[in-house]
Scaffold this active site. Structure first.
Site, short mmCIF file in Angstrom:
data_model
loop_
_atom_site.label_atom_id
_atom_site.label_comp_id
_atom_site.label_asym_id
_atom_site.label_seq_id
_atom_site.Cartn_x
_atom_site.Cartn_y
_atom_site.Cartn_z
N ARG A 79 -33.44 20.52 -63.85
CA ARG A 79 -33.13 19.09 -63.73
C ARG A 79 -34.30 18.37 -63.06
NH1 ARG A 79 -28.28 15.55 -61.61
NH2 ARG A 79 -29.37 13.57 -61.64
N ARG A 105 -30.43 13.89 -68.11
CA ARG A 105 -30.49 15.08 -67.25
C ARG A 105 -30.01 16.31 -68.01
NH1 ARG A 105 -26.40 11.60 -63.97
NH2 ARG A 105 -27.86 10.22 -64.90
N ASP A 118 -25.85 17.85 -64.50
CA ASP A 118 -25.41 17.08 -63.35
C ASP A 118 -24.13 17.73 -62.84
OD1 ASP A 118 -25.48 14.98 -61.52
OD2 ASP A 118 -24.39 13.61 -62.82
N ASP A 135 -21.51 16.99 -59.91
CA ASP A 135 -21.09 16.07 -58.86
C ASP A 135 -19.77 16.50 -58.24
OD1 ASP A 135 -23.22 14.31 -59.13
OD2 ASP A 135 -22.16 12.99 -60.51
#
Length: 161
Positions: free
Chosen positions: A78, A87, A90, A92
């Site tokens: 990344r 990207r 990811d 999160d």
């Protein structure tokens, strides 16, 4: 500790990037959504994303979980060139049961989760009783503009892609 992770990719082999997260947490996943194809959010000049939610039960601190997700992103090469840009991966942290944080390193619940159909729709699919900030996710989805939801499509379960 139970945590909700939103995972996404819009570069290279998107399915393989998502599979790397499922593999990392395979023994700790308590629920997961299908993979969804979603339009980019924020910076819209990029390819569509593949997104999913996994709900995990882990024996580590919130910061340890954050660093684990960051290690997966790093393993996927990344690169953070543009805010909300493309990207490879990811990861999160959206919510951690019974925990909140508002530091530069970790903000939980995720500050933009309530605005993102690509988070809420898969999350509701993974957990029909999901709540964000004490509010049912099913009700929060109604606040998202229809045009932000219209392009979200189910692709299928990760193991079948």
């Amino acid at each position: 500790m139970r945590a909700v992770l939103s995972i996404g990719s819009n570069m290279q082999d998107r399915v393989e990037h998502l599979k790397s997260v499922f593999a990392e947490f395979q023994d700790e996943i308590v629920a997961s959504s299908s993979v969804y194809s979603t339009p980019p959010w924020g910076d819209t000049d990029q390819d569509e994303f593949y997104n999913a939610i996994i709900i995990v039960e882990v024996d580590q601190t919130p910061l340890d979980l954050l660093h684990r997700g960051q290690a997966l992103e790093k393993a996927a090469d990344r690169v953070r060139e543009r805010h909300w840009g493309p990207r490879t991966l990811d990861v999160d942290i959206v919510e951690i049961e019974g925990f909140s944080s508002d530091t530069q390193e970790l903000t939980v619940p995720h500050p933009h989760a309530a605005e993102r159909g690509f988070v809420l729709i898969p999350w509701l699919a993974a957990d029909v009783h999901a709540t964000l900030g004490g509010k049912p996710v099913a009700g929060i989805i109604g606040n998202i503009p229809q045009e932000d939801i219209a392009g979200i499509k189910v692709l299928g379960r990760i193991e079948k892609l």
